[in-house]
Design an enzyme around this catalytic site. Sequence first.
Site, PDB file in Angstrom:
ATOM      1  N   SER A 113       0.828  -1.207   0.000  1.00 45.19           N
ATOM      2  CA  SER A 113       0.000   0.000   0.000  1.00 45.19           C
ATOM      3  C   SER A 113       0.865   1.262   0.000  1.00 45.19           C
ATOM      4  O   SER A 113       1.670   1.467  -0.901  1.00 45.19           O
ATOM      5  CB  SER A 113      -0.937  -0.056   1.211  1.00 45.19           C
ATOM      6  OG  SER A 113      -1.871   1.002   1.197  1.00 45.19           O
ATOM      7  N   HIS A 138      -2.598  -0.920  -4.263  1.00 43.47           N
ATOM      8  CA  HIS A 138      -4.052  -0.924  -4.415  1.00 43.47           C
ATOM      9  C   HIS A 138      -4.575   0.495  -4.286  1.00 43.47           C
ATOM     10  O   HIS A 138      -3.839   1.422  -3.959  1.00 43.47           O
ATOM     11  CB  HIS A 138      -4.734  -1.869  -3.417  1.00 43.47           C
ATOM     12  CG  HIS A 138      -4.505  -1.523  -1.980  1.00 43.47           C
ATOM     13  ND1 HIS A 138      -4.881  -2.344  -0.938  1.00 43.47           N
ATOM     14  CD2 HIS A 138      -3.943  -0.431  -1.380  1.00 43.47           C
ATOM     15  CE1 HIS A 138      -4.552  -1.781   0.215  1.00 43.47           C
ATOM     16  NE2 HIS A 138      -3.983  -0.621  -0.035  1.00 43.47           N
TER      17      HIS A 138
END
EC number: 3.4.21.92
Length: 217
Positions: A113, A138
């Site tokens: 992330s 993501h």
Amino acid sequence: MRHEQARQAAAQPQGRYVLPNIIEKTSRGEYGMDPYSKLLKERIVFLGVQIDDVSANDVMAQLLFLESEDPDRDISIYINSPGGSFTSLTAIYDTMQFVRPDISTICMGQAASAAAVLLAAGTPGKRFALENSRILIHQPSAQGEGQSSDIEIQAREILRMRSLLERMLAVHTGKKEEDIRKDIERDKIFSADEAKEYGLIDEVIKTRKSSRLATAR
């Protein structure tokens, strides 16, 4: 009852090992420091926790300190983090771009992330991952609650953050923003070799001696 509570408390798993105290000997005598302070002396910042306001401030302070110590000498950021807050990510990211020294980034374990963006944001040619590292990208997420107007405001902010994330990753990977947009629709997980092919890192390393990392610092 008190003894039983003490026994149960002692049986609980500990969050971390006790850090050893490193003894340094100098001409002025001996003094102790923890491993993180020792690493900082070597111009290494270790990001091994979730990225939030506290850890972001810690990293930013260390980057600014190391710049003030020597603005022409590289800084290394070692990363093993599950990611975290988007605003904390942008705070560290902007500081990395702001300071004068080149910044070498090294993934050890995982960079997921927000941490994956920081890994990719290192100085080109100085972004590394150990061979069994895991990298994940993501889209940003948030929990919407409150009145419909509040949810609408939050939705617009999520779209703004996503657009910014796509732009960051496009800049540092060389990919088109529309390709990034498709890839972050769901969790996209990379091995170290796949991360190199994607443009998130420049080199997969096994040992310091066998890599450019030996000369990057």
